[in-house]
Design a protein around this motif. Structure first.
Motif, short mmCIF file in Angstrom:
data_model
loop_
_atom_site.label_atom_id
_atom_site.label_comp_id
_atom_site.label_asym_id
_atom_site.label_seq_id
_atom_site.Cartn_x
_atom_site.Cartn_y
_atom_site.Cartn_z
N SER A 341 -32.27 36.88 32.90
CA SER A 341 -31.88 37.88 31.92
C SER A 341 -31.63 37.22 30.56
O SER A 341 -31.33 36.02 30.48
CB SER A 341 -30.61 38.59 32.38
OG SER A 341 -29.50 37.70 32.32
N PRO A 342 -31.75 38.00 29.48
CA PRO A 342 -31.45 37.45 28.14
C PRO A 342 -30.04 36.88 28.05
O PRO A 342 -29.81 35.86 27.41
CB PRO A 342 -31.63 38.66 27.22
CG PRO A 342 -32.60 39.53 27.94
CD PRO A 342 -32.28 39.37 29.39
N GLU A 343 -29.07 37.54 28.73
CA GLU A 343 -27.68 37.06 28.72
C GLU A 343 -27.59 35.69 29.35
O GLU A 343 -26.90 34.79 28.82
CB GLU A 343 -26.79 38.06 29.46
CG GLU A 343 -25.41 37.52 29.85
CD GLU A 343 -24.47 37.35 28.68
OE1 GLU A 343 -23.32 36.93 28.89
OE2 GLU A 343 -24.88 37.64 27.52
N THR A 344 -28.30 35.50 30.45
CA THR A 344 -28.27 34.19 31.12
C THR A 344 -28.89 33.12 30.23
O THR A 344 -28.38 32.00 30.15
CB THR A 344 -29.03 34.26 32.46
OG1 THR A 344 -28.41 35.23 33.30
CG2 THR A 344 -29.02 32.91 33.16
N LEU A 345 -29.98 33.47 29.55
CA LEU A 345 -30.60 32.51 28.64
C LEU A 345 -29.64 32.12 27.51
O LEU A 345 -29.53 30.95 27.14
CB LEU A 345 -31.87 33.11 28.04
CG LEU A 345 -33.11 33.13 28.94
CD1 LEU A 345 -34.25 33.90 28.28
CD2 LEU A 345 -33.57 31.71 29.26
N ASP A 346 -28.91 33.12 26.99
CA ASP A 346 -27.95 32.83 25.92
C ASP A 346 -26.84 31.90 26.40
O ASP A 346 -26.46 30.95 25.71
CB ASP A 346 -27.34 34.14 25.41
CG ASP A 346 -28.34 34.98 24.63
OD1 ASP A 346 -29.36 34.43 24.21
OD2 ASP A 346 -28.08 36.20 24.48
#
Length: 484
Positions: A341-346
């Protein structure tokens, strides 16, 4: 084409010394239609062997002429009870340049080492063989006994079975519960798999969703008193035994720290996954596992052993080999490679930027987060960095400091370390290789999470976590090793 001696379907055999061991081997090889020559110095014994239509010749195996008597036989089993005679035979064959494959009987570890030095390819010690056979028989018998006990519990269940995983269940715990449910169904007992906490980590959610595993949150399930039987599987990773009375089944790889009152208990610290234990029961009950059960158990074993790279035992490998043909490998590949997910990447990017390394230990502050599960994935990814054996990633959400840690250092029990370090100010859970901590920010004076005090909160989390954790690990934190 090679003309040297090889072991193949056309191998020919010589047995030197035909006491009880040699005789048993000779009869087995003869029954398989093998070409066997027996050499023994006892004339009466040789005559008796000939009466059984075995090819036997009188020969003192300690005499150097044994080399000529063996001739072109390419597998030689030297099995006399006289170890000195066996040594002489090995020495004579090797000194004459013989390249036969030599299997030789020893009497103890010392004589075994001496035989290997003389040129024996394989050394066998009858007492060790008997002991290993006895242990295998004992293990098989114990498993059969345990299976009968478990079957009696299931037959006597007055209602459905409640199967409890550990808090925030991982694949091993879920897979073990799925397997126990399949066993229960084999005895016409319906079972619910109950859990508390979250199904964290994207791989775990993919695992449950792709396999269609039915799980029930404990708060949405009936009271345990309404079930006919209650089971805990792979429960001790949570660090605490939730139920101390009225428990029917307890299956785990970890020993509880306090006495356990249960009708059926199977604890095996000599395996690395509770899924391995449940696989043995699937086999013992002669249940052909469904694709879902087999895939779940195989993934449980692989996840717990880091794909057979951590603390893997022969039992884990044997269980995985059994499950392999039944499993859905396409689904396994999807489970092991979920989208990020984008959150995990961030969070991962933030953790990489803020990482601090002391020795082989890495600690990082991911700042303010929305998805706590992202910390777990960040800690797992950072563990792949070269030279890193332990990782801890923490962040702030909803007035709480959340920390996720991973370790592959066999000298370190990360679960115990976090409990000892933060147990007095927060809630820690986990085991030797993975653990987590929740620390309410209220312990620092009731500071509210507002835009104005974000820097203060980050500073408090740094002080509360990074420094204390490095000290607990036996190293002193600094700010100059963050990869910048």
């Amino acid at each position: 084409m090679s003309t040297g001696a090889t072991i193949s379907s056309m191998s020919s055999y010589a047995i030197l010394g035909c006491g009880s061991v040699g005789h048993a081997v000779a009869e087995s090889l003869d029954d398989e239609g093998k070409d066997v020559l027996i050499l023994d110095k006892d004339e009466d014994r040789v005559e008796a062997l000939r009466d059984q239509d075995l090819n036997a010749v009188t020969q003192d195996i300690a005499d150097p002429s044994v080399v000529d008597a063996v001739g072109g036989r390419n597998v030689v089993l030297i099995l006399a009870s006289d170890v000195e005679a066996n040594k002489a035979a090995v020495k004579a064959i090797r000194e004459q340049g013989g390249d036969q494959f030599l299997v030789v009987r020893a009497s103890d570890p010392i004589s075994g080492d001496e035989l290997r030095e003389l040129g024996a390819d394989v050394v066998i010690n009858p007492s060790e063989v008997i002991a290993n056979s006895a242990l295998r028989t004992l293990e098989s018998g114990e498993m059969e006994y345990k299976a009968r006990q478990l079957a009696e519990i299931l037959r006597g269940a007055d209602g459905d079975l409640a199967i409890l995983t550990h808090h925030n269940p991982d694949p091993d715990s879920i897979a073990s519960a799925v397997a126990l449910r399949a066993i229960a169904e084999n005895y016409d007992v319906d079972a619910d798999i109950l859990y508390e906490g979250d199904i964290g980590h994207q791989e775990n959610r993919a695992f449950v969703n792709l396999l269609g595993i039915e799980l029930t949150e404990r708060s949405e399930a009936p009271s345990l008193d309404e079930y006919g039987a209650v089971a805990l599987v792979d429960h001790m990773k949570s660090g605490e035994l939730e139920i101390r009375a009225g428990l029917d089944v307890f299956i785990d790889q970890y020993e509880p720290e306090e006495p356990l009152d249960a009708a059926f208990v199977d604890i095996r610290p000599n395996v690395s996954a509770t899924s391995t234990i449940l696989t043995k029961y699937i086999q013992e009950f002669d249940i052909s596992p469904s694709q879902t059960v087999a895939t779940a158990l195989l993934y449980g074993i692989r996840a717990e052993t880091l794909d057979f790279k951590r603390d893997t035992t022969p039992a884990d490998l044997t269980a995985a080999a059994y499950l392999y043909p039944f499993a859905d490998h396409e689904t396994l590949e999807q489970v092991e490679s979920p989208s990020m997910s984008p959150e995990t990447l961030d969070v991962l990017a933030e953790a990489i930027q803020n990482r601090e390394v002391q020795g082989s230990h890495l600690i990082s502050n991911a700042g303010f987060i929305r998805d706590r599960d992202a910390l777990t994935q960040a800690a797992s990814h950072l563990l792949n960095l070269e030279g890193i054996t332990t990782t801890a990633v923490f962040g702030i959400a909803e007035g709480t400091i959340y920390l996720s840690a991973r370790s592959k250092d066999i000298r370190l029990n990360i679960g115990k370390l976090l409990q000892d370090t933060f147990g007095d100010i927060g809630e820690a859970a986990g085991h030797s290789t993975q653990a987590s901590v929740e620390i309410p920010l209220g312990v620092f004076g009731g500071i509210e999470t507002t835009e104005e005090n974000r820097d203060t909160l980050l500073s408090l989390s740094e002080e509360a976590v990074r420094r204390k954790l490095f000290e607990a690990m036996g190293v002193e934190g600094s700010n100059d090793t963050n990869g910048s």
